[in-house]
Motif scaffolding. Sequence first.
Motif, PDB file in Angstrom:
ATOM      1  N   ALA A  48      13.724  14.182 -11.039  1.00 53.98           N
ATOM      2  CA  ALA A  48      14.858  15.563 -10.728  1.00 53.98           C
ATOM      3  C   ALA A  48      13.784  16.329  -9.886  1.00 53.98           C
ATOM      4  N   PHE A  49      14.324  17.597  -9.717  1.00 52.12           N
ATOM      5  CA  PHE A  49      13.640  18.797  -8.741  1.00 52.12           C
ATOM      6  C   PHE A  49      12.577  19.148  -9.805  1.00 52.12           C
ATOM      7  N   PRO A  50      11.657  19.902  -9.292  1.00 51.06           N
ATOM      8  CA  PRO A  50      10.560  20.669 -10.098  1.00 51.06           C
ATOM      9  C   PRO A  50      11.380  21.667 -10.949  1.00 51.06           C
ATOM     10  N   GLY A  51      10.877  21.899 -12.163  1.00 50.18           N
ATOM     11  CA  GLY A  51      11.622  22.888 -12.930  1.00 50.18           C
ATOM     12  C   GLY A  51      12.555  22.323 -13.794  1.00 50.18           C
ATOM     13  N   PHE A  52      12.964  21.015 -13.775  1.00 49.11           N
ATOM     14  CA  PHE A  52      14.016  20.683 -14.073  1.00 49.11           C
ATOM     15  C   PHE A  52      13.879  20.587 -15.871  1.00 49.11           C
ATOM     16  N   THR A  53      14.864  21.043 -16.594  1.00 47.90           N
ATOM     17  CA  THR A  53      14.693  20.970 -18.056  1.00 47.90           C
ATOM     18  C   THR A  53      16.019  20.592 -18.792  1.00 47.90           C
ATOM     19  N   PHE A  54      15.849  19.667 -19.923  1.00 45.56           N
ATOM     20  CA  PHE A  54      16.967  19.257 -20.543  1.00 45.56           C
ATOM     21  C   PHE A  54      17.710  20.640 -20.978  1.00 45.56           C
ATOM     22  N   ARG A  55      17.484  21.571 -21.171  1.00 48.90           N
ATOM     23  CA  ARG A  55      17.883  22.944 -21.662  1.00 48.90           C
ATOM     24  C   ARG A  55      19.034  23.158 -20.872  1.00 48.90           C
ATOM     25  N   ASN A  56      19.046  22.615 -19.600  1.00 50.25           N
ATOM     26  CA  ASN A  56      20.253  23.252 -18.672  1.00 50.25           C
ATOM     27  C   ASN A  56      21.187  21.796 -18.518  1.00 50.25           C
ATOM     28  N   TYR A  57      20.956  20.789 -18.880  1.00 48.34           N
ATOM     29  CA  TYR A  57      21.691  19.772 -18.721  1.00 48.34           C
ATOM     30  C   TYR A  57      21.861  18.937 -20.123  1.00 48.34           C
ATOM     31  N   ASP A  58      23.475  18.534 -20.105  1.00 49.51           N
ATOM     32  CA  ASP A  58      23.745  17.752 -21.225  1.00 49.51           C
ATOM     33  C   ASP A  58      23.631  16.249 -20.814  1.00 49.51           C
ATOM     34  N   MET A  59      22.849  15.678 -21.695  1.00 50.31           N
ATOM     35  CA  MET A  59      22.489  13.987 -21.443  1.00 50.31           C
ATOM     36  C   MET A  59      23.272  13.182 -22.349  1.00 50.31           C
TER      37      MET A  59
END
Length: 131
Positions: free
Chosen positions: A26-37
């Motif tokens: 993903a883009f730089p700065g991607f974090t799982f905190r902002n996405y549901d997987m």
Amino acid sequence: EVQLVESGGGSVQAGGSLRLSCAVSAFPGFTFRNYDMAWFRQAPGKGREAVSVIRGDGHIHYSISAQGRFTISSDNAENTIALQMNSLKSEDTAIYYCAARRGWFQPTSGTWFDTNEYHYWGQGTQVTVSS
């Protein structure tokens, strides 16, 4: 843009284990905190169904069939999601897909198990369990 690549599928006998992995690009700065997987699966002739979800806020959901046998986890350092599957049954045979949704808003359908809620999908990995 988020890209997902699954690995770890294969053939195993009933009662065995497999560990699936989903690599996230993903883009730089991607974090799982902002996405549901999530992990979904689709058996031959059937619709795609949810297996497990790990939300950006840390909450985890399992389908009834996965509860007690499967474990979902995330590795923020490696940007990977894993699904440890134990005590596999023949009915677990399916293509397993990794999926991601933007986690900063609630699902419009009211459930994290709805395929329509997910914005990004991997190509899938085949799991075959023989009895």
